[in-house]
Design a protein around this motif. Structure first.
Motif, PDB file in Angstrom:
ATOM      1  N   GLY A  80       4.610  75.215  39.925  1.00 22.79           N
ATOM      2  CA  GLY A  80       3.791  74.762  41.044  1.00 22.79           C
ATOM      3  C   GLY A  80       4.233  73.424  41.603  1.00 22.79           C
ATOM      4  O   GLY A  80       5.398  73.047  41.499  1.00 22.79           O
ATOM      5  N   VAL A  81       3.277  72.686  42.134  1.00 26.06           N
ATOM      6  CA  VAL A  81       3.569  71.438  42.845  1.00 26.06           C
ATOM      7  C   VAL A  81       3.885  70.275  41.901  1.00 26.06           C
ATOM      8  O   VAL A  81       4.493  69.298  42.316  1.00 26.06           O
ATOM      9  CB  VAL A  81       2.408  71.039  43.783  1.00 26.06           C
ATOM     10  N   GLY A  82       3.469  70.344  40.651  1.00 30.47           N
ATOM     11  CA  GLY A  82       3.772  69.308  39.673  1.00 30.47           C
ATOM     12  C   GLY A  82       2.725  68.214  39.590  1.00 30.47           C
ATOM     13  O   GLY A  82       1.912  68.025  40.494  1.00 30.47           O
ATOM     14  N   ILE A  83       2.749  67.511  38.477  1.00 30.58           N
ATOM     15  CA  ILE A  83       1.775  66.456  38.213  1.00 30.58           C
ATOM     16  C   ILE A  83       1.872  65.314  39.227  1.00 30.58           C
ATOM     17  O   ILE A  83       0.849  64.885  39.761  1.00 30.58           O
ATOM     18  CB  ILE A  83       1.894  65.943  36.760  1.00 30.58           C
ATOM     19  N   LEU A  96       2.322  56.562  44.022  1.00 31.10           N
ATOM     20  CA  LEU A  96       2.815  56.380  42.663  1.00 31.10           C
ATOM     21  C   LEU A  96       4.139  57.118  42.503  1.00 31.10           C
ATOM     22  O   LEU A  96       4.308  58.228  43.013  1.00 31.10           O
ATOM     23  CB  LEU A  96       1.803  56.924  41.660  1.00 31.10           C
ATOM     24  N   ASP A  97       5.069  56.518  41.748  1.00 29.00           N
ATOM     25  CA  ASP A  97       6.293  57.256  41.453  1.00 29.00           C
ATOM     26  C   ASP A  97       5.981  58.264  40.335  1.00 29.00           C
ATOM     27  O   ASP A  97       4.878  58.284  39.782  1.00 29.00           O
ATOM     28  CB  ASP A  97       7.448  56.316  41.108  1.00 29.00           C
ATOM     29  N   ASP A  98       6.948  59.102  40.014  1.00 29.93           N
ATOM     30  CA  ASP A  98       6.726  60.169  39.024  1.00 29.93           C
ATOM     31  C   ASP A  98       6.297  59.610  37.669  1.00 29.93           C
ATOM     32  O   ASP A  98       5.463  60.195  36.986  1.00 29.93           O
ATOM     33  CB  ASP A  98       7.991  61.011  38.857  1.00 29.93           C
ATOM     34  N   SER A 141       7.586  66.809  34.382  1.00 33.07           N
ATOM     35  CA  SER A 141       7.196  67.109  35.752  1.00 33.07           C
ATOM     36  C   SER A 141       7.862  66.099  36.675  1.00 33.07           C
ATOM     37  O   SER A 141       7.927  64.906  36.350  1.00 33.07           O
ATOM     38  CB  SER A 141       5.679  67.058  35.913  1.00 33.07           C
ATOM     39  N   GLY A 142       8.336  66.573  37.799  1.00 29.59           N
ATOM     40  CA  GLY A 142       9.043  65.693  38.712  1.00 29.59           C
ATOM     41  C   GLY A 142      10.281  65.151  38.046  1.00 29.59           C
ATOM     42  O   GLY A 142      11.044  65.883  37.433  1.00 29.59           O
ATOM     43  N   ARG A 143      10.477  63.833  38.149  1.00 30.98           N
ATOM     44  CA  ARG A 143      11.632  63.183  37.530  1.00 30.98           C
ATOM     45  C   ARG A 143      11.255  62.442  36.250  1.00 30.98           C
ATOM     46  O   ARG A 143      11.940  61.513  35.845  1.00 30.98           O
ATOM     47  CB  ARG A 143      12.249  62.209  38.521  1.00 30.98           C
ATOM     48  N   ALA A 144      10.172  62.836  35.622  1.00 35.86           N
ATOM     49  CA  ALA A 144       9.707  62.120  34.436  1.00 35.86           C
ATOM     50  C   ALA A 144       9.355  63.094  33.329  1.00 35.86           C
ATOM     51  O   ALA A 144       9.035  64.251  33.575  1.00 35.86           O
ATOM     52  CB  ALA A 144       8.490  61.263  34.786  1.00 35.86           C
ATOM     53  N   ARG A 158      14.098  61.165  33.100  1.00 34.57           N
ATOM     54  CA  ARG A 158      14.568  62.539  32.996  1.00 34.57           C
ATOM     55  C   ARG A 158      15.896  62.719  33.722  1.00 34.57           C
ATOM     56  O   ARG A 158      16.640  63.613  33.453  1.00 34.57           O
ATOM     57  CB  ARG A 158      13.501  63.486  33.577  1.00 34.57           C
ATOM     58  N   GLY A 159      16.172  61.908  34.715  1.00 37.31           N
ATOM     59  CA  GLY A 159      17.395  62.051  35.481  1.00 37.31           C
ATOM     60  C   GLY A 159      17.085  62.215  36.948  1.00 37.31           C
ATOM     61  O   GLY A 159      15.924  62.190  37.373  1.00 37.31           O
ATOM     62  N   ALA A 160      18.104  62.375  37.735  1.00 35.99           N
ATOM     63  CA  ALA A 160      17.949  62.416  39.195  1.00 35.99           C
ATOM     64  C   ALA A 160      17.412  63.750  39.698  1.00 35.99           C
ATOM     65  O   ALA A 160      16.848  63.829  40.776  1.00 35.99           O
ATOM     66  CB  ALA A 160      19.283  62.112  39.851  1.00 35.99           C
ATOM     67  N   ARG A 161      17.585  64.790  38.915  1.00 35.86           N
ATOM     68  CA  ARG A 161      17.166  66.124  39.378  1.00 35.86           C
ATOM     69  C   ARG A 161      15.741  66.411  38.926  1.00 35.86           C
ATOM     70  O   ARG A 161      15.469  66.490  37.722  1.00 35.86           O
ATOM     71  CB  ARG A 161      18.114  67.156  38.806  1.00 35.86           C
ATOM     72  N   PRO A 162      14.812  66.575  39.863  1.00 39.04           N
ATOM     73  CA  PRO A 162      13.415  66.785  39.464  1.00 39.04           C
ATOM     74  C   PRO A 162      13.156  68.177  38.873  1.00 39.04           C
ATOM     75  O   PRO A 162      13.820  69.144  39.216  1.00 39.04           O
ATOM     76  CB  PRO A 162      12.641  66.607  40.766  1.00 39.04           C
TER      77      PRO A 162
END
Length: 181
Positions: A80-83, A96-98, A141-144, A158-162
């Motif tokens: 889904g859309v993610g946290i 807020l960032d991830d 979730s996302g980049r975290a 987590r890296g650049a790829r979400p």
């Protein structure tokens, strides 16, 4: 290496079967885990996926793994859309960032729905992890990614790829001789 012993898609009509299957697997394999508490965590994570993802369902798997097959892992995921998206919709700041969003999602009583009776699911998983030595919880979730091996946890890069959606993985040791509470 992990071996998947059970996997299935779930939706709002089948989420209760996850609890039953987990009880069955723990019982059949005589695993030294508290199936009731573990099932409670799984149902909370699956309910979160159904409520917050914007999707009609998710994916559930149970794995046995580790070097001597000493770990039971349950994975609940959605696409889904993610946290971060859901938290930013609900947060007053909305920018807020991830990493910040994932930290906020783990705060007791925070719910992106605004419902005062929600906001405990991730905390239940975190508390369960804190009670069992050797257990681990990761939520991506996302980049975290949130990682916990105790009741505190931390957000890691987590890296650049979400990651799309949310993947929650709870692992508990199964090499002890008695039930884990």
């Amino acid at each position: 290496m992990n071996d998947t012993i059970y996997e299935t898609a779930f939706d709002s009509t089948t989420v209760d079967t996850l609890e039953a299957e987990l009880w069955r697997l723990v019982s059949e394999r005589r695993l030294p885990v508290d199936a009731g508490s573990l099932s409670e965590v799984v149902v909370e994570l699956a309910d979160n996926a159904l409520l917050h993802s914007g999707e009609d369902g998710g994916w559930f798997s149970v794995q046995i793994g580790g070097r001597a097959r000493e770990e039971l892992a349950v994975v609940v995921s959605d696409r889904g859309v993610g946290i971060p998206h859901r938290v930013n919709q609900a947060a007053a700041d909305r920018d807020l960032d991830d990493y910040q969003a994932l930290l906020l999602a783990f705060q007791p009583r925070f719910s992106s729905t605004g419902d005062p009776h929600r906001g405990f699911g991730l905390n239940i998983a975190l508390e369960y992890t804190g009670r069992i030595p050797g257990s681990a919880l990761t939520v991506e979730s996302g980049r975290a990614v949130f990682a916990a091996t105790d009741a505190k946890g931390r957000v890691l890069s987590r890296g650049a790829r979400p990651v799309q959606g949310v993947t929650a993985r709870l692992s508990v040791p199964v090499s002890s001789s008695g039930p884990v509470k």
